[in-house]
Design a protein around this motif. Structure first.
Motif, PDB file in Angstrom:
ATOM      1  N   MET A  43       0.863  -1.253   0.295  1.00  0.00           N
ATOM      2  CA  MET A  43      -0.098   0.088   0.678  1.00  0.00           C
ATOM      3  C   MET A  43       1.058   0.898   0.145  1.00  0.00           C
ATOM      4  N   THR A  44       0.437   2.240  -0.911  1.00  0.00           N
ATOM      5  CA  THR A  44       1.260   3.464  -1.141  1.00  0.00           C
ATOM      6  C   THR A  44       0.321   4.869  -1.242  1.00  0.00           C
ATOM      7  N   ASP A  45       0.735   6.074   0.174  1.00  0.00           N
ATOM      8  CA  ASP A  45       0.067   6.854   0.692  1.00  0.00           C
ATOM      9  C   ASP A  45       0.607   7.398   1.306  1.00  0.00           C
ATOM     10  N   ASP A  46       0.751   9.413   1.145  1.00  0.00           N
ATOM     11  CA  ASP A  46       0.995   9.909   1.715  1.00  0.00           C
ATOM     12  C   ASP A  46       0.163   9.982   3.059  1.00  0.00           C
ATOM     13  N   ASN A  47      -0.375   9.421   3.735  1.00  0.00           N
ATOM     14  CA  ASN A  47      -1.338  10.062   4.451  1.00  0.00           C
ATOM     15  C   ASN A  47      -1.772   8.648   5.167  1.00  0.00           C
ATOM     16  N   ALA A  48      -1.657   8.808   6.752  1.00  0.00           N
ATOM     17  CA  ALA A  48      -0.648   8.102   7.337  1.00  0.00           C
ATOM     18  C   ALA A  48      -2.176   7.510   7.870  1.00  0.00           C
ATOM     19  N   VAL A  49      -3.231   8.090   7.349  1.00  0.00           N
ATOM     20  CA  VAL A  49      -4.763   8.338   8.133  1.00  0.00           C
ATOM     21  C   VAL A  49      -5.643   6.744   6.922  1.00  0.00           C
ATOM     22  N   MET A  50      -5.098   7.221   5.601  1.00  0.00           N
ATOM     23  CA  MET A  50      -5.316   6.524   4.608  1.00  0.00           C
ATOM     24  C   MET A  50      -4.755   5.073   4.671  1.00  0.00           C
ATOM     25  N   PRO A  56      -1.761  -7.658   3.533  1.00  0.00           N
ATOM     26  CA  PRO A  56      -1.142  -6.643   3.338  1.00  0.00           C
ATOM     27  C   PRO A  56       0.607  -6.342   4.247  1.00  0.00           C
ATOM     28  N   VAL A  57       1.606  -6.448   3.143  1.00  0.00           N
ATOM     29  CA  VAL A  57       2.793  -6.693   3.348  1.00  0.00           C
ATOM     30  C   VAL A  57       3.356  -5.446   3.800  1.00  0.00           C
ATOM     31  N   GLY A  58       3.184  -4.813   3.033  1.00  0.00           N
ATOM     32  CA  GLY A  58       3.990  -3.333   3.639  1.00  0.00           C
ATOM     33  C   GLY A  58       3.600  -2.351   3.426  1.00  0.00           C
ATOM     34  N   SER A  59       3.893  -0.663   3.412  1.00  0.00           N
ATOM     35  CA  SER A  59       3.180   0.194   2.606  1.00  0.00           C
ATOM     36  C   SER A  59       5.092   1.108   2.598  1.00  0.00           C
ATOM     37  N   ALA A  60       4.228   2.242   2.046  1.00  0.00           N
ATOM     38  CA  ALA A  60       5.268   3.189   1.712  1.00  0.00           C
ATOM     39  C   ALA A  60       4.253   4.449   1.769  1.00  0.00           C
ATOM     40  N   GLU A  61       4.912   5.944   1.877  1.00  0.00           N
ATOM     41  CA  GLU A  61       4.220   7.305   2.098  1.00  0.00           C
ATOM     42  C   GLU A  61       5.229   8.248   0.601  1.00  0.00           C
ATOM     43  N   ASN A  62       5.966   7.675   0.010  1.00  0.00           N
ATOM     44  CA  ASN A  62       6.692   8.108  -1.197  1.00  0.00           C
ATOM     45  C   ASN A  62       6.899   7.657  -2.049  1.00  0.00           C
ATOM     46  N   GLY A  63       6.607   7.578  -3.610  1.00  0.00           N
ATOM     47  CA  GLY A  63       6.913   7.074  -4.763  1.00  0.00           C
ATOM     48  C   GLY A  63       8.670   6.227  -4.796  1.00  0.00           C
TER      49      GLY A  63
END
Length: 210
Positions: free
Chosen positions: A9-16, A32-39
Motif C-alpha cells: 500500500m502506498t499513500d502519503d496520508n498515514a490515516v489513509m 497487507p505486506v507493507g506500506s510506503a509514504e512516497n514514490g
C-alpha cells in the motif's frame, strides 16, 4: 490462487494507509505486506517485497503515483498496480492508464470499498475500471494529442498571460504563438482562448494553480 494475495500500500496520508490496511486485513484471501509514504519508498519496497498487487496514491510529494507506477513497471513489467485518487478528470485517468495501471478508483467514500474487488480482479490478471472511469478512458482515447509546444502555451494561457507575455516567456515569435492558439482551439473544440482554458481545466490538462 494457492496463496494469499500480497498487497503493498502506498499513500502519503498515514490515516489513509491505516484505513486501507484495515479494509484489506478483513479479507482472509488478502495480506497487507507493507506500506510506503512516497514514490521512492514504494519502488524500494516493491524491489524487496515483490507484492502481487500495489495500491498506489495518485498525489504524493516527489514522484506522483503515475510517475512511480511508470518507474515500477519499467523495472517490473508484470507489476499489477491499482491507482487511488481524488482526481478523476479524463487526463488524470488517461495518464495513469498510459503509465500501466491495471485499475483506477477514486477516494470517494462509496468507491474506496471497491478496493477489495479491485485487488482480487487485478491479482487474477484482469483490470478494474468502474463504468464512469472506463467512459473517461474511452473519451480521452479519441481526443487529439497536444504537442509539447501547445501544452506550454496552454499552461501560460491558464495563467492569464497575453500573447506578448507568452512570446517573452517562451522565446518564440508572435506568429507562432497565434498558430499554437489556433491549433489549441481546434483540438479542444473551443470558440476562443478563454473557453480553451476552461475545457483544458475540465479535462485535467491543466490546473489553474500551475
Amino acid at each position: 490462487m494457492d496463496h494469499k494475495v500480497r498487497v503493498l500500500m502506498t499513500d502519503d496520508n498515514a490515516v489513509m494507509l491505516m484505513g486501507l490496511q484495515q479494509v484489506i486485513s478483513v479479507d482472509p484471501e488478502l495480506e497487507p505486506v507493507g506500506s510506503a509514504e512516497n514514490g521512492e519508498e514504494a519502488l524500494e519496497r516493491y524491489r524487496t517485497l515483490q507484492p502481487d498487487v500495489v495500491t498506489m496514491d495518485y498525489d504524493m510529494p516527489g514522484w506522483s503515483g503515475v510517475e512511480t507506477t511508470a518507474k515500477i513497471i519499467r523495472e517490473f513489467p508484470d507489476a499489477r498496480i491499482i491507482l487511488l485518487s481524488v482526481f478523476e478528470s479524463e487526463e488524470d485517468v488517461w495518464s495513469a492508464v498510459q503509465a500501466g495501471v491495471k485499475g483506477y478508483l477514486t477516494k470517494k467514500a462509496g468507491e474506496i470499498e471497491d478496493v477489495l474487488e479491485a485487488i482480487h480482479e487485478v491479482a487474477a490478471g484482469g483490470t478494474f475500471f468502474p463504468a464512469a472511469i472506463a467512459r473517461k478512458i474511452e473519451t480521452r482515447r479519441n481526443q487529439p494529442e497536444l504537442s509539447g509546444a501547445e501544452m506550454a502555451v496552454l499552461r501560460l494561457l491558464g495563467r492569464g498571460l497575453c500573447n506578448k507575455e507568452i512570446v517573452d516567456e517562451l522565446g518564440i515569435s508572435a506568429a507562432m504563438v497565434k498558430f499554437h492558439i489556433v491549433n489549441l482551439r481546434e483540438k479542444l473544440g473551443a470558440a476562443d482562448r478563454t473557453q480553451a482554458v476552461i475545457i483544458a481545466c475540465q479535462r485535467g490538462l491543466i490546473r489553474l494553480e500551475e
